[in-house]
Design a protein around this motif. Structure first.
Motif, short mmCIF file in Angstrom:
data_model
loop_
_atom_site.label_atom_id
_atom_site.label_comp_id
_atom_site.label_asym_id
_atom_site.label_seq_id
_atom_site.Cartn_x
_atom_site.Cartn_y
_atom_site.Cartn_z
N SER A 13 6.72 -8.07 -27.37
CA SER A 13 7.45 -6.83 -27.08
C SER A 13 7.84 -6.11 -28.37
N VAL A 14 8.15 -6.88 -29.42
CA VAL A 14 8.51 -6.27 -30.71
C VAL A 14 7.28 -5.63 -31.36
N THR A 15 6.16 -6.35 -31.39
CA THR A 15 4.96 -5.79 -32.03
C THR A 15 4.41 -4.60 -31.25
N ASP A 16 4.51 -4.64 -29.93
CA ASP A 16 4.07 -3.50 -29.11
C ASP A 16 4.88 -2.26 -29.44
N GLU A 17 6.19 -2.43 -29.57
CA GLU A 17 7.03 -1.26 -29.84
C GLU A 17 6.84 -0.76 -31.27
N LEU A 18 6.64 -1.66 -32.23
CA LEU A 18 6.35 -1.22 -33.59
C LEU A 18 5.09 -0.38 -33.63
N ASP A 19 4.08 -0.81 -32.87
CA ASP A 19 2.80 -0.10 -32.83
C ASP A 19 2.92 1.23 -32.09
N THR A 20 3.56 1.20 -30.94
CA THR A 20 3.59 2.38 -30.06
C THR A 20 4.51 3.47 -30.56
N TYR A 21 5.71 3.08 -30.98
CA TYR A 21 6.72 4.09 -31.32
C TYR A 21 6.91 4.31 -32.82
N SER A 22 6.55 3.34 -33.63
CA SER A 22 6.72 3.49 -35.08
C SER A 22 5.39 3.57 -35.81
N ASN A 23 4.26 3.44 -35.08
CA ASN A 23 2.93 3.50 -35.67
C ASN A 23 2.73 2.46 -36.77
N ILE A 24 3.37 1.31 -36.61
CA ILE A 24 3.24 0.23 -37.57
C ILE A 24 2.36 -0.85 -36.95
N ARG A 25 1.19 -1.04 -37.52
CA ARG A 25 0.26 -2.03 -37.00
C ARG A 25 0.61 -3.42 -37.52
N THR A 26 0.43 -4.42 -36.68
CA THR A 26 0.71 -5.79 -37.07
C THR A 26 -0.50 -6.67 -36.79
N VAL A 27 -0.62 -7.74 -37.55
CA VAL A 27 -1.53 -8.82 -37.20
C VAL A 27 -0.63 -9.93 -36.66
N HIS A 28 -0.81 -10.29 -35.38
CA HIS A 28 0.13 -11.21 -34.75
C HIS A 28 -0.61 -12.25 -33.91
N THR A 29 0.13 -13.25 -33.45
CA THR A 29 -0.44 -14.34 -32.65
C THR A 29 0.21 -14.44 -31.28
N PHE A 30 0.87 -13.38 -30.83
CA PHE A 30 1.63 -13.43 -29.59
C PHE A 30 0.73 -13.16 -28.38
N GLU A 31 0.17 -14.19 -27.83
CA GLU A 31 -0.64 -14.10 -26.62
C GLU A 31 -0.31 -15.27 -25.69
N ALA A 32 -0.11 -14.99 -24.40
CA ALA A 32 0.17 -16.06 -23.44
C ALA A 32 -1.07 -16.89 -23.14
N ASP A 33 -2.23 -16.24 -23.09
CA ASP A 33 -3.48 -16.94 -22.82
C ASP A 33 -3.83 -17.85 -24.01
N ARG A 34 -4.08 -19.13 -23.74
CA ARG A 34 -4.28 -20.10 -24.81
C ARG A 34 -5.51 -19.78 -25.65
N MET A 35 -6.60 -19.37 -25.00
CA MET A 35 -7.82 -19.09 -25.75
C MET A 35 -7.66 -17.86 -26.65
N GLU A 36 -7.03 -16.82 -26.11
CA GLU A 36 -6.83 -15.60 -26.90
C GLU A 36 -5.84 -15.87 -28.03
#
Length: 664
Positions: free
Chosen positions: A560-583
């Motif tokens: 939720s933090v990385t989504d908001e940084l990207d959507t509203y602040s235009n700050i791109r992140t490289v992150h590992t936040f995925e519920a799906d184990r393979m992704e």
């Protein structure tokens, strides 16, 4: 010219072609190391960049140095939130310029615009009658993108509409003529851009570079000032342009003290060595230096971690001490469970490996809610990964087809079970060596208690642990707050705290901030903390926005933090936040410090890493594993004479009293 300078000069000139050196004359190069302007990275470091400058880029760099006034700062291949332009020029009182350099011979290969469908035009090439797309390298599209991002994201306080004129975007062709370049540009200009292209989208070629004709290459450089640009606006951009701390660090050898060097350069008579030390004491440094030495001697080395993300970090450290680039081929990096799977497959145990997960696959097909599936799979997967998979791998390792290694090095061994070590030991070559490094205070999975004296003896170890004492990573104040946390919340029998090293003095300042808040306000505080870190970046601190790291102990919250940084602040992140184990595994494999974006991951995945600009969210603090992971997070700060910053956003009421004792 003294010998030290001559040696540096030869090293500096090595990547340059003969044609490039023709531009960079002896007279001019004598001043390369005494530059009056800001240049990032510094000139003396350019020959060691991970992506070396091409001949045409050396030419353009020398052109800008000779012809721009000293007030113009030069940034070379800056990390621009995932973008990497060749050059960005910045004058705090005049404006910004971004340049792409294309060393294309427009006479040897025909480049042309090609219509794709009714509306889109792409750049294509034709060599010997064979056409191919060059759109991915289209410098005119890149320049348009760079200008748009600088205006909307990196300098958002520039005046709307009018402020766009403060940004020049140019393309330089060192091996072609200006006329050839401008003809190619025409199809990629909008109607309104046609009239102003020579000023704000200039194209230049080899003649302009030879003649030092700055008026054609960069017309706006002649300005003395501008109503659109201010030093405050320049500061908005510098955090994106400055070379990241990581990139600068990668050019330096690993900093080993005498004890660390002795452990890295010697082996025991048995070949087995175990090293214990607290967070920041240099355990991973020793492992990386040992791996580099053995690989440079032609030995085969297996580096094994528990976290997927950690081996990227170790690989970057090893590269800093490798004697020659080809030696990296002698090192295999993996995390333990991937190694087990690969070993089973290559030794004919692949079917048996797959059968271990039959019940897990059946559960995934059941008509259950996602929560019920996760709970059921969680109960199944633990025993399979802890016992069944390592047991099968131990048998597979005895096969004649199993690979053998001259050295097997295991980091963060407190996350391992003795059975896992035994499986790895079966792949040790005759007279090979094995190294284990551990810190029981960072035992976030509760496995360290399995390493009894009997288990250690069975693992091949005799005598005492080799011991590292001091903390070489943490600033003094951050070390003291982390130690205070450990004494208050961690089991006494597991605590292994560092001594303050002699090098950790008050000349290495750090800013520590604790924000206690209710859960519903935590996301806002985390986002504001990341944005606040951006005010600390730039040449003055030796950090860039790409050095900022956000870590938390909940995947959904992190996303939720990385989504908001990207959507509203235009700050791109490289992150590992995925519920799906393979992704999630795929994202972890792509997570590394050299990425040009802001970093974001879980507390567990950041174990073993470090950062000078760190934001930590603590959502809960219940249970020994959770408290151990919080301690790990507090010890990830990296000290520097230029400063380091740690902000903790905590919505766990159990820690409110502890946080109240922080400096801010």
């Amino acid at each position: 010219m003294n010998e030290d300078y001559r040696s540096s000069r030869q090293e500096f000139d090595r990547p340059m072609s003969a044609s490039a050196r023709a531009f960079v004359s002896e007279k001019n190069t004598k001043n390369w190391f005494h530059e009056p302007r800001i240049i990032e990275p510094p000139l003396v470091e350019l020959h060691r960049m991970r992506t070396p400058l091409e001949p045409g880029e050396w030419v353009v760099l020398d052109f800008f140095r000779q012809n721009l006034r000293p007030e113009w700062e030069i940034y070379i291949q800056p990390h621009l939130n995932g973008l990497r332009p060749d050059f960005v020029l910045l004058n705090p009182n005049v404006g910004i310029a971004v340049f792409e350099v294309k060393n294309w011979d427009l006479g040897a290969i025909r480049y042309f615009p090609k219509k794709i469908g009714d509306k889109r035009t792409e750049l294509w090439g034709d060599a010997g009658g064979k056409e191919f797309s060059k759109e991915i390298d289209n410098p005119f599209r890149k320049i348009a993108l760079y200008k748009e991002r600088i205006f909307n994201i990196y300098c958002p306080r520039l005046q709307r509409k009018a402020g766009f004129a403060a940004i020049t975007g140019g393309v330089i062709f060192p091996s072609a003529t200006r006329a050839e370049g401008r003809q190619l540009q025409q199809s990629f200009l909008g109607e309104s851009e046609q009239k102003t292209a020579s000023t704000y989208l200039p194209v230049s070629g080899r003649e302009e570079l030879f003649r030092n004709d700055l008026s054609k290459v960069f017309p706006e450089a002649s300005r003395d000032g501008s109503n659109l640009m201010t030093p405050a606006l320049a500061n908005d951009l510098r955090g994106w342009l400055a070379e990241p701390d990581f990139s600068r660090e990668q050019r330096e050898p690993l900093p080993l003290d005498n004890q660390q060097r002795r452990l890295a350069e010697t082996r025991t008579s048995s070949g087995f060595r175990r090293i214990k030390g607290p967070a920041g004491s240099g355990k991973s440094l020793v492992l990386a230096a040992r791996a580099a030495r053995l690989a440079s001697e032609g030995k085969s080395v297996l580096v094994v971690t528990y976290n997927i993300t950690l081996w990227h970090y170790l690989r970057d450290m090893i590269r800093r001490n490798i004697s020659h680039r080809d030696a990296m081929k002698n090192i295999e990096f993996t995390h333990f469970h991937d190694w087990c799977k690969d070993l089973c497959v290559v030794t004919g145990f692949g079917a048996a490996y797959s059968e271990l997960f039959d019940e897990v696959h059946k559960t995934e097909a059941y008509d259950l809610s996602e929560k019920e599936k996760r709970q059921r799979i969680g109960k199944l997967i633990g025993p399979i990964l802890d016992h069944d998979v390592p047991s099968l791998a131990m048998s597979a390792a005895l096969s004649d087809d199993a690979p053998r290694y001259d050295a097997i090095l295991v980091d963060e061994a407190q996350d391992y079970l003795p059975l896992w070590w035994s499986a790895l030991k079966n792949c040790r070559a005759q007279d090979g060596e094995m190294l284990l490094v551990a810190d029981t205070t960072q035992d976030i999975y509760g496995k360290a208690q399995s390493w009894t004296d009997d288990a250690m003896s069975g693992a091949g170890f005799t005598g005492d642990w080799a011991r590292l004492e001091g903390s070489y990573r943490l600033p003094r104040e951050a070390l003291q707050t982390a130690q205070d946390f450990a004494r208050k919340f961690l089991p006494k029998e597991k605590i292994d705290l560092a001594e303050v090293s002699q090098g950790s003095l008050d000349v290495e300042p750090c800013t520590l901030r604790w924000i206690q808040c209710p859960p519903e306000e935590a996301k806002r505080h985390c986002i504001n903390a990341v944005l606040a870190m951006m005010r600390e970046t730039g040449p003055q601190s030796g950090t860039a926005n790409a050095d900022i790291t956000f870590i938390c102990n909940e995947i959904a919250f992190g996303k939720s933090v990385t989504d908001e940084l990207d959507t509203y602040s235009n700050i791109r992140t490289v992150h590992t936040f995925e519920a799906d184990r393979m992704e999630q595994a795929r994202r972890k494999m792509a997570f590394w410090k050299g990425d040009a974006r802001v970093k974001a991951t879980t507390l567990h995945s950041f174990k073993g890493w470090e950062s000078r600009l760190l934001v930590v969210h603590v959502g809960h603090a219940i249970g020994a594993d959770s408290l151990a992971s919080i301690y790990v997070a507090l010890t990830r700060l990296k000290r520097s004479p230029a400063g380091s910053w740690l902000t903790v956003v905590c919505s766990a009421p159990e820690l409110a009293h502890y946080g109240g004792g922080w400096p801010s």
